[in-house]
Write an enzyme that holds these catalytic residues in place. Structure first.
Site, mmCIF file in Angstrom:
data_model
loop_
_atom_site.group_PDB
_atom_site.id
_atom_site.type_symbol
_atom_site.label_atom_id
_atom_site.label_comp_id
_atom_site.label_asym_id
_atom_site.label_seq_id
_atom_site.Cartn_x
_atom_site.Cartn_y
_atom_site.Cartn_z
ATOM 1 N N LEU A 33 0.812 -1.220 0.000
ATOM 2 C CA LEU A 33 0.000 0.000 0.000
ATOM 3 C C LEU A 33 0.842 1.265 0.000
ATOM 4 O O LEU A 33 1.920 1.327 0.592
ATOM 5 C CB LEU A 33 -0.905 -0.005 1.237
ATOM 6 C CG LEU A 33 -1.842 -1.206 1.362
ATOM 7 C CD1 LEU A 33 -2.660 -1.082 2.653
ATOM 8 C CD2 LEU A 33 -2.760 -1.335 0.150
ATOM 9 N N HIS A 34 0.302 2.282 -0.665
ATOM 10 C CA HIS A 34 0.897 3.619 -0.648
ATOM 11 C C HIS A 34 -0.221 4.625 -0.425
ATOM 12 O O HIS A 34 -1.404 4.240 -0.294
ATOM 13 C CB HIS A 34 1.687 3.883 -1.938
ATOM 14 C CG HIS A 34 0.909 3.587 -3.185
ATOM 15 N ND1 HIS A 34 -0.197 4.316 -3.564
ATOM 16 C CD2 HIS A 34 1.048 2.616 -4.125
ATOM 17 C CE1 HIS A 34 -0.684 3.830 -4.682
ATOM 18 N NE2 HIS A 34 0.047 2.788 -5.051
ATOM 19 N N HIS A 37 -3.506 4.263 -2.432
ATOM 20 C CA HIS A 37 -4.490 3.291 -1.922
ATOM 21 C C HIS A 37 -5.226 3.864 -0.706
ATOM 22 O O HIS A 37 -6.433 3.704 -0.569
ATOM 23 C CB HIS A 37 -3.784 2.011 -1.442
ATOM 24 C CG HIS A 37 -3.113 1.219 -2.524
ATOM 25 N ND1 HIS A 37 -1.758 1.008 -2.558
ATOM 26 C CD2 HIS A 37 -3.613 0.576 -3.596
ATOM 27 C CE1 HIS A 37 -1.453 0.257 -3.600
ATOM 28 N NE2 HIS A 37 -2.562 -0.011 -4.251
ATOM 29 N N GLY A 147 -8.710 3.783 -8.413
ATOM 30 C CA GLY A 147 -7.897 4.952 -8.742
ATOM 31 C C GLY A 147 -7.949 5.282 -10.229
ATOM 32 O O GLY A 147 -7.948 4.384 -11.078
ATOM 33 N N SER A 186 2.609 0.747 -6.672
ATOM 34 C CA SER A 186 3.394 -0.265 -5.938
ATOM 35 C C SER A 186 4.628 -0.630 -6.741
ATOM 36 O O SER A 186 5.679 -0.953 -6.187
ATOM 37 C CB SER A 186 2.549 -1.510 -5.699
ATOM 38 O OG SER A 186 1.352 -1.157 -5.044
#
Ligand code: PAF
Length: 288
Positions: A33-34, A37, A147, A186
């Site tokens: 995750l970043h 997200h 997204g 990612s």
């Protein structure tokens, strides 16, 4: 935060939540995750009582020569990030439970899958549509958030939901970028320091074409050339595609009309394939 591994348990949880009149928001991810997200969790939270995030690296959306085995994974870190952002349920199914032996049903969304990543990655969107349909069945969401960086994926899912009468509202989340303009992904974790520095050319290419569009350029071919010239500034970059397409149908256009269009790029930086896009729309340049 509750962690659910079993699809049967996930489905039971969803039916109970619905019986209690709760609205369920789903954030489907492949983990690592970043902030991109985590922004999806925020949007789901605004619209729903319970937020479910799924983490599943879906094998059917990877081609045989693609990066399934090396796709970045760190479940312990993901759990901490998802919980800190307010996720209620983390759904982490195992491969054998999602694709049981003998599994042979796939969801094929033809129209918007045809060009761009659909042409470069045959079968990719069939894998995406199949897993997303399965997640919708298991999680029973009222809302699902995706997204805009994966703009074609979003178009494919919107088409699937319309065509198959799925009662799920699809919410598009704006692209989240690093300070130098690189879209969060990612896969950025695969970049060497040099590749990471040069990956800025993706953002530059979109900006240069957007500026030309704002100055009145409407010819798709010329906008593509402007974007490609920026990408060529990096000797490490190899263009997969640069294309101006209809925002819903994802088909190439020759001129950007009043409805606007999407400028989409896919570029290899070394072995890592990165995608990005921007909306070209009269009256303003939008990153959404
Ligand atoms: O965008 C992704 O991370 C994946 O394609 C998705 C939607 C989780 C399906 O595996």
């Amino acid at each position: 935060m509750q962690i659910i591994e079993s699809p049967v348990e996930m489905h039971g949880w969803a039916l109970n939540a619905r019986r209690e009149g709760l609205r369920i928001g789903l954030v489907p991810t492949m983990g690592f995750l970043h902030q991109g997200h985590l922004s999806l969790v925020g949007l789901a939270r605004q619209r729903c009582d319970k937020v479910v995030m799924s983490i599943y690296v879906n094998p059917t959306q990877f081609g045989p020569a693609e990066d399934l085995a090396s796709y970045p994974r760190n479940l312990e870190r993901d759990k901490a990030l998802a919980e800190a952002r307010g996720t209620d349920v983390l759904f982490v199914p195992a491969d054998r439970e999602i694709y049981a032996a003998g599994h042979c049903s796939l969801v094929e969304v033809q129209g918007p899958s045809r060009y761009l990543c659909g042409a470069s990655r045959p079968g990719h969107f069939r894998g995406v549509a199949t897993i997303v349909a399965k997640l919708f069945n298991l999680v029973q969401p009222h809302v699902a958030v995706f997204g805009q960086k994966d703009a074609q994926q979003l178009a494919v899912i919107q088409q699937m939901v319309r065509d198959l009468n799925m009662p799920v509202e699809i919410v598009a989340a704006p692209i989240v970028r690093e300070t130098d303009g690189l879209a969060m992904s990612s896969r950025n974790a695969h970049l060497s320091p040099e590749e990471r520095r040069e990956a800025r050319v993706l953002g530059w290419s979109l900006r240069a074409a957007s500026q030309a569009f704002a100055a009145g350029e409407r010819c798709a071919g010329r906008l593509v050339k402007i974007a490609e010239a920026e990408i060529r500034k990096s000797p490490l970059a190899r263009v997969d595609y640069v294309s101006v397409v209809d925002r819903e149908a994802m088909t190439p256009v020759e001129e950007v009309g009043d409805a606007g269009a999407l400028l989409a790029v896919a570029v290899y930086m070394g072995r890592t394939r990165l995608i990005d896009n921007t909306v070209l729309f009269k009256g303003g340049v939008s990153q959404e």
